[in-house]
Design a protein around this motif. Structure first.
Motif, PDB file in Angstrom:
ATOM      1  N   LEU A 129     -50.744 -47.833  -3.945  1.00  0.00           N
ATOM      2  CA  LEU A 129     -52.154 -47.877  -4.309  1.00  0.00           C
ATOM      3  C   LEU A 129     -52.987 -46.866  -3.542  1.00  0.00           C
ATOM      4  O   LEU A 129     -52.790 -46.664  -2.342  1.00  0.00           O
ATOM      5  CB  LEU A 129     -52.721 -49.270  -4.042  1.00  0.00           C
ATOM      6  N   ASN A 130     -53.931 -46.267  -4.246  1.00  0.00           N
ATOM      7  CA  ASN A 130     -54.985 -45.474  -3.619  1.00  0.00           C
ATOM      8  C   ASN A 130     -56.120 -46.471  -3.399  1.00  0.00           C
ATOM      9  O   ASN A 130     -56.940 -46.693  -4.275  1.00  0.00           O
ATOM     10  CB  ASN A 130     -55.414 -44.337  -4.542  1.00  0.00           C
ATOM     11  N   ILE A 131     -56.111 -47.107  -2.235  1.00  0.00           N
ATOM     12  CA  ILE A 131     -57.023 -48.215  -1.975  1.00  0.00           C
ATOM     13  C   ILE A 131     -58.482 -47.790  -2.073  1.00  0.00           C
ATOM     14  O   ILE A 131     -59.336 -48.573  -2.464  1.00  0.00           O
ATOM     15  CB  ILE A 131     -56.687 -48.911  -0.629  1.00  0.00           C
ATOM     16  N   PHE A 154     -45.732 -47.703   4.809  1.00  0.00           N
ATOM     17  CA  PHE A 154     -46.507 -48.469   3.843  1.00  0.00           C
ATOM     18  C   PHE A 154     -46.185 -49.950   3.993  1.00  0.00           C
ATOM     19  O   PHE A 154     -45.037 -50.309   4.277  1.00  0.00           O
ATOM     20  CB  PHE A 154     -46.177 -48.032   2.410  1.00  0.00           C
ATOM     21  N   LEU A 155     -47.195 -50.775   3.798  1.00  0.00           N
ATOM     22  CA  LEU A 155     -47.001 -52.216   3.724  1.00  0.00           C
ATOM     23  C   LEU A 155     -46.792 -52.547   2.256  1.00  0.00           C
ATOM     24  O   LEU A 155     -47.602 -52.148   1.417  1.00  0.00           O
ATOM     25  CB  LEU A 155     -48.226 -52.958   4.255  1.00  0.00           C
ATOM     26  N   THR A 156     -45.714 -53.262   1.955  1.00  0.00           N
ATOM     27  CA  THR A 156     -45.497 -53.669   0.567  1.00  0.00           C
ATOM     28  C   THR A 156     -45.820 -55.157   0.426  1.00  0.00           C
ATOM     29  O   THR A 156     -45.592 -55.949   1.342  1.00  0.00           O
ATOM     30  CB  THR A 156     -44.056 -53.395   0.082  1.00  0.00           C
ATOM     31  N   PHE A 157     -46.367 -55.488  -0.731  1.00  0.00           N
ATOM     32  CA  PHE A 157     -46.705 -56.877  -1.017  1.00  0.00           C
ATOM     33  C   PHE A 157     -46.535 -57.131  -2.504  1.00  0.00           C
ATOM     34  O   PHE A 157     -46.491 -56.198  -3.308  1.00  0.00           O
ATOM     35  CB  PHE A 157     -48.131 -57.217  -0.560  1.00  0.00           C
ATOM     36  N   PHE A 158     -46.418 -58.401  -2.847  1.00  0.00           N
ATOM     37  CA  PHE A 158     -46.229 -58.787  -4.241  1.00  0.00           C
ATOM     38  C   PHE A 158     -47.521 -59.315  -4.834  1.00  0.00           C
ATOM     39  O   PHE A 158     -48.309 -59.986  -4.161  1.00  0.00           O
ATOM     40  CB  PHE A 158     -45.145 -59.863  -4.363  1.00  0.00           C
ATOM     41  N   GLU A 169     -44.320 -55.225  -7.114  1.00  0.00           N
ATOM     42  CA  GLU A 169     -44.449 -54.841  -5.717  1.00  0.00           C
ATOM     43  C   GLU A 169     -45.400 -53.654  -5.602  1.00  0.00           C
ATOM     44  O   GLU A 169     -45.260 -52.654  -6.300  1.00  0.00           O
ATOM     45  CB  GLU A 169     -43.084 -54.487  -5.126  1.00  0.00           C
ATOM     46  N   TYR A 170     -46.366 -53.804  -4.734  1.00  0.00           N
ATOM     47  CA  TYR A 170     -47.372 -52.780  -4.470  1.00  0.00           C
ATOM     48  C   TYR A 170     -47.239 -52.340  -3.020  1.00  0.00           C
ATOM     49  O   TYR A 170     -46.696 -53.068  -2.191  1.00  0.00           O
ATOM     50  CB  TYR A 170     -48.785 -53.318  -4.723  1.00  0.00           C
ATOM     51  N   ALA A 171     -47.770 -51.157  -2.728  1.00  0.00           N
ATOM     52  CA  ALA A 171     -47.734 -50.646  -1.358  1.00  0.00           C
ATOM     53  C   ALA A 171     -49.073 -50.015  -1.028  1.00  0.00           C
ATOM     54  O   ALA A 171     -49.742 -49.453  -1.887  1.00  0.00           O
ATOM     55  CB  ALA A 171     -46.618 -49.616  -1.208  1.00  0.00           C
ATOM     56  N   VAL A 172     -49.463 -50.116   0.243  1.00  0.00           N
ATOM     57  CA  VAL A 172     -50.675 -49.490   0.736  1.00  0.00           C
ATOM     58  C   VAL A 172     -50.339 -48.865   2.085  1.00  0.00           C
ATOM     59  O   VAL A 172     -49.530 -49.408   2.845  1.00  0.00           O
ATOM     60  CB  VAL A 172     -51.853 -50.495   0.822  1.00  0.00           C
ATOM     61  N   ASN A 173     -50.918 -47.700   2.338  1.00  0.00           N
ATOM     62  CA  ASN A 173     -50.647 -46.992   3.588  1.00  0.00           C
ATOM     63  C   ASN A 173     -50.956 -47.905   4.767  1.00  0.00           C
ATOM     64  O   ASN A 173     -52.027 -48.496   4.843  1.00  0.00           O
ATOM     65  CB  ASN A 173     -51.481 -45.713   3.655  1.00  0.00           C
TER      66      ASN A 173
END
Length: 183
Positions: free
Chosen positions: A144-146, A14-18, A23-27
């Motif tokens: 997140l479920n993008i 996962f890529l994490t970002f602020f 902090e959020y993550a997306v596959n």
């Protein structure tokens, strides 16, 4: 028992970002690239959470402000603000969109045991937007479920947005014909 052990061995990246100090993550498989924040062209009559469009190598790419999408105030652009280019899929249709992040943090591996169910309370994000909560030491990243965050109805808006942007570029090109180029 063997099946459970083999499933636990399967890790996902996962890529994490602020965004707004969370902090959020997306596959990572959904992330196409990360680009520096650039000029975003505003488009009239779109939802407030769609910041506008960018020109990415000749393609019109809508840019979504997740902070506004999640009911927060629009974040100021800083030197770490970037646009994460993601691919979303709904009803077997794929679309490329940009998501504004305050800062990208890291690529991290989460094993299934590292992902908890999201709580029914305490997050700023609607539960259907979350796949889970990834353990990061003593804190969590909201995974997140993008596809849900940028749902079918949103994709229809985006499709209309792309068409409007292409039409306005065509009209601008037509009106500029015969006029000297600005230097």
């Amino acid at each position: 028992m063997e099946i459970k052990e083999s499933q636990e061995a399967v890790q996902q990246q996962f890529l994490t970002f602020f965004l707004a100090k969370e902090e959020y993550a997306v596959n990572i498989q959904r992330v196409k690239e990360i680009i520096e924040y650039t000029t975003v062209t505003k488009v009239p009559k779109v939802p407030q959470w769609i910041r506008g469009v960018i020109n990415l190598r000749g393609n019109v790419v809508p840019v979504v402000d997740l902070a506004v999408r999640f009911g927060l105030e629009q974040r100021p652009v800083t030197k770490t603000t970037c646009i994460v280019i993601v691919e979303v899929e709904q009803d077997s249709e794929r679309a490329v969109m940009g998501v504004i992040a305050d800062a990208v943090n890291q690529v991290i591996d989460f094993a299934p045991k590292d992902i908890e169910e999201p709580p029914a309370f305490g997050t700023r994000v609607r539960l259907e937007y979350l796949l889970g909560m990834g353990k990061l030491g003593k804190k969590f990243a909201l995974i997140l479920n993008i596809d849900s965050v940028l749902s079918t109805a949103d994709l229809l808006t985006v499709s209309a947005l792309q068409t409007a942007a292409v039409d306005s570029q065509t009209q601008a090109g037509d009106s500029a014909e015969g006029q000297p180029e600005a230097t």
